[in-house]
Write an enzyme that holds these catalytic residues in place. Structure first.
Site, PDB file in Angstrom:
ATOM      1  N   ASP A  99       0.839  -1.396  -0.062  1.00 17.26           N
ATOM      2  CA  ASP A  99       0.421   0.078  -0.307  1.00 17.26           C
ATOM      3  C   ASP A  99       0.849   1.061  -0.329  1.00 17.26           C
ATOM      4  O   ASP A  99       1.869   1.376  -0.625  1.00 17.26           O
ATOM      5  CB  ASP A  99      -0.758  -0.034   0.625  1.00 17.26           C
ATOM      6  CG  ASP A  99      -2.153   0.720   1.016  1.00 17.26           C
ATOM      7  OD1 ASP A  99      -3.277   0.622   0.252  1.00 17.26           O
ATOM      8  OD2 ASP A  99      -2.149   1.909   2.061  1.00 17.26           O
ATOM      9  N   TYR A 205      -1.996  11.072   1.497  1.00 16.09           N
ATOM     10  CA  TYR A 205      -2.814  10.930   0.749  1.00 16.09           C
ATOM     11  C   TYR A 205      -2.929  12.292  -0.212  1.00 16.09           C
ATOM     12  O   TYR A 205      -2.575  12.960  -1.316  1.00 16.09           O
ATOM     13  CB  TYR A 205      -5.224  11.079   0.248  1.00 16.09           C
ATOM     14  CG  TYR A 205      -4.969   9.217   1.101  1.00 16.09           C
ATOM     15  CD1 TYR A 205      -5.076   8.448  -0.644  1.00 16.09           C
ATOM     16  CD2 TYR A 205      -4.082   8.844   2.177  1.00 16.09           C
ATOM     17  CE1 TYR A 205      -4.836   7.296   0.383  1.00 16.09           C
ATOM     18  CE2 TYR A 205      -4.258   6.894   2.337  1.00 16.09           C
ATOM     19  CZ  TYR A 205      -5.205   6.206   1.866  1.00 16.09           C
ATOM     20  OH  TYR A 205      -5.145   5.643   1.313  1.00 16.09           O
ATOM     21  N   HIS A 261      -6.531  -7.257  -1.268  1.00 19.86           N
ATOM     22  CA  HIS A 261      -6.030  -6.262  -1.039  1.00 19.86           C
ATOM     23  C   HIS A 261      -4.246  -6.159   0.642  1.00 19.86           C
ATOM     24  O   HIS A 261      -3.209  -5.944   0.464  1.00 19.86           O
ATOM     25  CB  HIS A 261      -5.927  -5.134  -0.525  1.00 19.86           C
ATOM     26  CG  HIS A 261      -5.458  -4.099   0.474  1.00 19.86           C
ATOM     27  ND1 HIS A 261      -4.158  -3.095  -1.279  1.00 19.86           N
ATOM     28  CD2 HIS A 261      -5.304  -2.773   0.614  1.00 19.86           C
ATOM     29  CE1 HIS A 261      -3.272  -2.291  -0.807  1.00 19.86           C
ATOM     30  NE2 HIS A 261      -4.168  -1.829   0.595  1.00 19.86           N
TER      31      HIS A 261
END
Length: 282
Positions: A99, A205, A261
């Site tokens: 990730d 982000y 994931h």
């Protein structure tokens, strides 16, 4: 009896990093993603520590590391990890990132290519080389949260006090939803409901356009060390391999079946076999 896990903190770049260390041998550094911490590696650390020195930090702002207001571009976070590695007396490492830990690992490898023996990227696209395509790559599993987390202040306002509800939605996208237990969620919620925990996670982000600029520079020189790129069948799938093929010369990998994931928690035995096989090759 597996080697004991030791919890430590160290100050680097004016922040306090918490990390877990176990085992002896050549160093393997494991970088987690969002919304997780070092704890995502708990199922593979004992086996890896039978062969290697395992170092699993909580990255800047996450887990039990301190939560500064700035510094979340992946080049800067990678420097935190580099300083940690040097503080521990190591130079050349095996480096694994999942990730957001994947772009951090890529930034580390670009900045210190001679110090990364082998690089592993798990279920992520690198900004500038696949993450953008992933926004529409799997329309049945849209990663809408990237745009949502980028918005300043609004996600914190909406999620504060509802951390468990919000984070659990992501964990339950696993191929096997029981791979992350209620007790495991307790640990993640503890960290992300701490003061500044949500904001720090979202800052990863919000730094994405800075990451894009940095990666445009990085991509001018393809990585030369061996790279293993694996995506979950219900995660980024083959996008992880396609992303790294744009950025490195010696890449292999593929798709992990029966996996979403959360690779280290959904398929820990398979991941362990892949890692030790890859690291052990001449």
């Amino acid at each position: 009896m597996p080697p004991a896990e030791e919890h430590h903190t160290v100050t680097v770049n004016d922040i306090r990093l918490h990390y877990v260390r176990a085992g002896q041998g050549e160093p393997v550094v494991l970088l987690h993603g969002w919304p997780q911490t070092w704890y995502q590696w708990r199922k593979i650390i004992p086996a890896l520590a039978e062969r290697y020195t395992v170092i699993a930090p909580d990255m800047r702002g996450l887990g039990d590391s301190s939560k500064p207001a700035t510094g979340y571009d992946k080049r800067n976070v990678a420097d935190d990890i580099y300083q940690l590695v040097r503080e521990l007396g190591f130079e050349r490492i095996f480096l694994v990132g999942h990730d957001w830990g994947g772009p951090v690992a890529y930034a580390y490898a670009c900045a210190h290519p001679n110090d990364v023996r082998k690089l592993v990227i798990l279920d992520v696209g690198i900004p500038g080389a696949g993450l953008e395509q992933a926004l529409t790559f799997r329309p049945d599993r849209s990663i809408w949260h990237i745009q949502f987390h980028y918005v300043r202040d609004l996600p914190e306002a909406l999620i504060n006090g509802r951390e468990r509800t919000y984070l659990t939605w992501f964990y339950r996208t696993a191929y096997n939803p029981t791979a992350i237990s209620e007790e495991d969620i307790d640990e993640y919620v503890r960290c992300y409901s701490a003061p500044g925990g949500l904001r720090a996670g979202f800052e990863y982000y919000r730094a994405i356009f800075t990451d894009l600029e940095h990666n445009q520079e990085n991509a001018r020189n393809k990585l030369k060390m061996p790279v293993l790129a694996l995506g979950g069948e219900r995660g980024f799938s083959q996008m992880t391999l396609l992303s790294m093929q744009q950025l490195a010369e010696n890449v292999r990998g593929g798709v992990i079946e029966r996996c979403g994931h959360w690779i280290a928690e959904e398929r820990p035995d398979y991941l362990f076999e892949q890692l030790v096989g890859f690291f052990g090759e001449a």
